[in-house]
Write a protein that holds these residues in place. Structure first.
Motif, short mmCIF file in Angstrom:
data_model
loop_
_atom_site.label_atom_id
_atom_site.label_comp_id
_atom_site.label_asym_id
_atom_site.label_seq_id
_atom_site.Cartn_x
_atom_site.Cartn_y
_atom_site.Cartn_z
N UNK A 94 0.77 -1.29 0.16
CA UNK A 94 -0.05 0.01 0.20
C UNK A 94 1.26 1.32 0.64
N UNK A 95 2.00 1.45 0.94
CA UNK A 95 2.52 2.63 1.01
C UNK A 95 3.62 2.93 -0.11
N UNK A 96 3.87 1.41 -0.81
CA UNK A 96 4.93 1.89 -1.91
C UNK A 96 5.11 2.94 -3.18
N UNK A 97 3.66 3.25 -3.76
CA UNK A 97 3.31 3.76 -4.95
C UNK A 97 3.32 5.39 -3.43
N UNK A 307 7.23 11.17 -11.94
CA UNK A 307 8.23 10.03 -12.91
C UNK A 307 8.66 9.62 -11.75
N UNK A 308 8.47 9.18 -10.08
CA UNK A 308 9.02 8.73 -9.30
C UNK A 308 7.99 7.15 -9.69
N UNK A 313 5.66 2.13 -11.39
CA UNK A 313 4.64 1.50 -12.06
C UNK A 313 4.79 0.35 -13.06
N UNK A 314 6.25 0.53 -13.63
CA UNK A 314 6.56 0.43 -14.74
C UNK A 314 7.96 -0.76 -13.96
N UNK A 315 8.14 -0.85 -12.91
CA UNK A 315 9.45 -1.62 -12.87
C UNK A 315 9.21 -2.37 -11.68
N UNK A 319 0.53 0.30 -8.69
CA UNK A 319 -0.77 -0.20 -9.85
C UNK A 319 -1.11 1.16 -9.32
N UNK A 320 -2.09 2.34 -10.81
CA UNK A 320 -2.57 3.67 -10.48
C UNK A 320 -3.25 3.79 -9.94
N UNK A 321 -3.66 4.36 -8.85
CA UNK A 321 -5.01 4.32 -7.77
C UNK A 321 -6.17 4.45 -8.88
#
Length: 389
Positions: A94-97, A307-308, A313-315, A319-321
């Motif tokens: 949950x905290x990653x993004x 950018x971050x 999301x790429x690597x 996930x996008x909200x």
């Protein structure tokens, strides 16, 4: 949990309106015939005396920034603890993004400001000014847009701003402290140990924590570390849950939120946002300090947060909200550039004692950058809303 988040968002967004009105009144008054009275008001002396062993004499501006804002940081500390233990930041996934987005949103604006002000050692002290996000203003803009913005993006912005506040607290502690008084710092640490002893003893009443916290505030103030950090230390000691299922932490948070939203932050805005625009020209706006602050808030925040997030999301599998488009997400990234409260606070610490010139440039940069970010973010979110329909 979702109901708690909705109540929090509603309180912060309404507070954003009050904050904006207070800043606008300060700006108007400081550029009117009432300007001398405004200056006398913010510099009005106040004294706290307890017997002969404690005497604190400061102008109103310092009382607001060091004691009044300690209440704000107390609530920030409550929010951080709640989110880390039982909220949007409770699990690494949950905290990653929001954590990565907040980190990018602090590093890139600081680098942009530093690059523009590299040749001026005094101006360079303000490198952290554009690294902050004002949760009240930013959420206020989102709430004005209503259903055009998914709830998931409001939760994302709240989480980013809370992590951002945690980063700002660390920056203030490490880089914006005066010369340290080791005896007073030791006394403050003893006070913090007593706070956590109360926590371990399962003391559920908030009153004892507040009393010890006030003593810690005095010790921290005298130690040379910025006194508002005492509010965070006190908050982190408040228990999250009690045996009957209630939460002393959430009770304190809900009780203080209206006071912070409609009293603490508007008063802070009123005494700090007053800046005379007499003699301000395009050359003033192009000065490295306001230019670095504005560029950091408008471009640095958008680039850093988006950018971050894109890299994660790429690597990293983030996930996008939910229910949000990339354009809506970018609009919220732009809103992260609204840095009013914490940016002014950090700027006041960075340029303390450097004269009115730096203070004026600070306020012009923060106000200009925050307003531009708010307008650009709103335009992008309105366009994204029409496209989704």
């Amino acid at each position: 949990m979702l109901q708690s988040v909705r109540r929090f968002i509603a309180s912060e967004s309404a507070g954003g309106v009050a904050l904006a009105l207070a800043a606008l009144v300060a700006l108007v008054v400081s550029n009117s015939a009432w300007a001398p009275y405004y200056e006398r008001f913010v510099q009005m002396p106040g004294e706290l005396r307890i017997g002969g062993w404690l005497v604190l004499t400061k102008p109103l501006l310092r009382w607001v920034n060091e004691l009044w804002m300690a209440v704000f940081f107390f609530v920030v500390g409550l929010e951080i603890k709640r989110e880390l233990l039982a909220g949007e930041l409770a699990s690494p996934r949950q905290a990653l993004l929001p954590a990565g987005a907040a980190l990018g949103g602090m590093v890139v604006p600081a680098l942009i400001y530093a690059a523009i002000n590299l040749s001026d050692p005094v101006a360079l002290r303000g490198w952290a000014i554009p690294a902050a996000t004002d949760i009240a203003f930013a959420l206020g803009v989102l709430m004005l847009l209503g259903s055009r913005v998914p709830v998931s993006l409001k939760v994302f912005l709240t989480a980013v701003a809370i992590i951002d506040d945690l980063g700002a607290i660390v920056v203030i502690a490490l880089f914006y402290t005066a010369e340290l008084s080791l005896p007073m710092l030791g006394a403050a640490l003893l006070g913090c140990a007593l706070l956590f002893a109360l926590n371990r003893a399962r003391v559920m009443s908030v009153g004892p924590y507040v009393i010890v916290g006030l003593v810690v505030w005095v010790c921290v103030l005298k130690s040379g570390v910025h006194a508002t950090l005492a509010g965070v230390a006190t908050a982190l000691a408040i228990p999250l849950t009690r045996s009957d299922g209630g939460s002393p932490l959430e009770d304190a948070e809900h009780a203080l939120h209206p006071w912070v939203a409609f009293a603490v932050l508007p008063v802070f805005a009123f005494v700090n946002a007053g800046v005379s625009l007499e003699g301000v020209s395009l050359a003033t706006l192009a000065d490295p300090v306001p230019l670095g602050i504005a560029a950091g808030l408008v471009f640095g925040k958008a680039i850093g947060v988006f950018g971050a997030s894109w890299l994660l999301m790429r690597w990293a599998g983030a996930e996008l909200p939910s229910e949000a488009s990339r354009l809506q997400f970018f609009g919220v990234c732009l809103l992260c550039g609204v840095g009013f409260t914490m940016s002014l606070f950090i700027g006041a610490l960075a340029f303390e004692g450097q004269g009115a010139g730096y203070e004026t440039r600070l306020k012009i940069g923060v106000l200009g950058g925050s307003l531009t970010s708010a307008m650009l973010g709103t335009l992008v979110l309105l366009r994204a809303g029409r496209r989704s329909r």
